[in-house]
Scaffold this active site. Sequence first.
Site, PDB file in Angstrom:
ATOM      1  N   GLU A 159      12.998   1.666  14.260  1.00  0.00           N
ATOM      2  CA  GLU A 159      12.852   2.678  13.158  1.00  0.00           C
ATOM      3  C   GLU A 159      12.681   3.908  14.018  1.00  0.00           C
ATOM      4  OE1 GLU A 159      10.323   4.026   9.350  1.00  0.00           O
ATOM      5  OE2 GLU A 159       9.516   2.530  10.946  1.00  0.00           O
ATOM      6  N   GLY A 164       3.474  -0.372  12.038  1.00  0.00           N
ATOM      7  CA  GLY A 164       2.624   0.649  12.573  1.00  0.00           C
ATOM      8  C   GLY A 164       3.645   1.280  13.628  1.00  0.00           C
ATOM      9  N   ASP A 166      11.038   0.432   1.137  1.00  0.00           N
ATOM     10  CA  ASP A 166       9.900   0.576   2.181  1.00  0.00           C
ATOM     11  C   ASP A 166       8.655   1.136   1.355  1.00  0.00           C
ATOM     12  OD1 ASP A 166       8.893   0.932   4.775  1.00  0.00           O
ATOM     13  OD2 ASP A 166       9.463   2.695   5.171  1.00  0.00           O
ATOM     14  N   ASP A 170       0.715  -1.296  -0.038  1.00  0.00           N
ATOM     15  CA  ASP A 170       0.080  -0.001   0.094  1.00  0.00           C
ATOM     16  C   ASP A 170       0.980   1.280  -0.013  1.00  0.00           C
ATOM     17  OD1 ASP A 170       0.887  -0.545   2.492  1.00  0.00           O
ATOM     18  OD2 ASP A 170      -0.759   0.089   3.436  1.00  0.00           O
TER      19      ASP A 170
END
Length: 364
Positions: free
Chosen positions: A213, A183, A302, A25
Amino acid sequence: MTSTAPLDPTSIRRAPKVLLHDHLDGGLRPATVLALARETGYAELPADTEQGLARWFRESADSGSLVRYLETFAHTVGVMQTREALVRVASECAQDLAADGVVYAESRFAPEQHTDGGLTLEEVVEAVLEGFAEGCAAAASAGHPIRVGVLVTAMRHAARSREIAELAVTYRDAGVVGFDIAGAEAGYPPTRHLDAFEYLRQANAHFTIHAGEAFGLPSIHEALQWCGAERLGHGVRIVDDIAVAADGTATLGRLAAYVRDQRIPLELCPSSNVQTGAAASVAEHPFGLLAALRFRVTVNTDNRLMSDCTMTSEMSALVEAFGYGWSDLQRFTINAMKSSFLHFDERLAIIDDVIKPGYAVLIG
């Protein structure tokens, strides 16, 4: 007499590449977002032209905040709520990656985010698998063969990780190669999903975890030592456990030493890490230090839409920042292939039959 191909984007695009961290997505074509919005009646897009939409995604993702970066996905997920949309997006993903020289990719997505239109979790997974099969066939016909494995992702802030883990096991012989959680990290530690990870280990299934991250060493420690992650999604903050003296000598802390000693793959995403504030610039990205210290670094995109990047542009940026040569790019590619969730013999075949011959042509 042989000669080395120039290290420019044209030649780098020809090099065989392996991609382990790419969100389905996060890689839509802007034109496809617009087309699907028209077809599905989605009326929330912030721009109505391909160029304007591409610019909006890039500028919104350049905030330096992971939370704001993640907000851009509302629009891509918003147009991916039908079977037809999922098939199209997955097919185009495979074809776009193949055209960029990617020979093996693992694409991840969260099935639970694509059920607003009435699809079941199983129908979502099956549509994506169908799309990748269609896209791989089209890419092969175009002379750019690619193999794509799917990672099903659970959202850290939700409570459906066990269901998603069961999907990973149910469909592992149909193209799903592993599991992931993603998330916002802060406030949502991976240990909230221990039952899912225990289930996967008992089922001999593979999984990676987004960790290190936006959040630091505690996230990495929990992912590895409590949850048993085989790879670290990003993992860039492992650099916080490395002290570099004025003379350049590096001293590794116990966690960093463990990650290096155990050859735990780092799914590094340079452009994305800059956008989310994990690094100030590609030139200042810890990739250079981690590669020099022989961590198992891999190069990844990514989210190609939000970062306006490809594997070619990511490798080109690293070459410019750190002066890498073809042997370095080959090493990073083999690192990734070794770290994939394919069976060992399949990994070895791609390394020996595709990657090494492909780089041999470029190195001369």
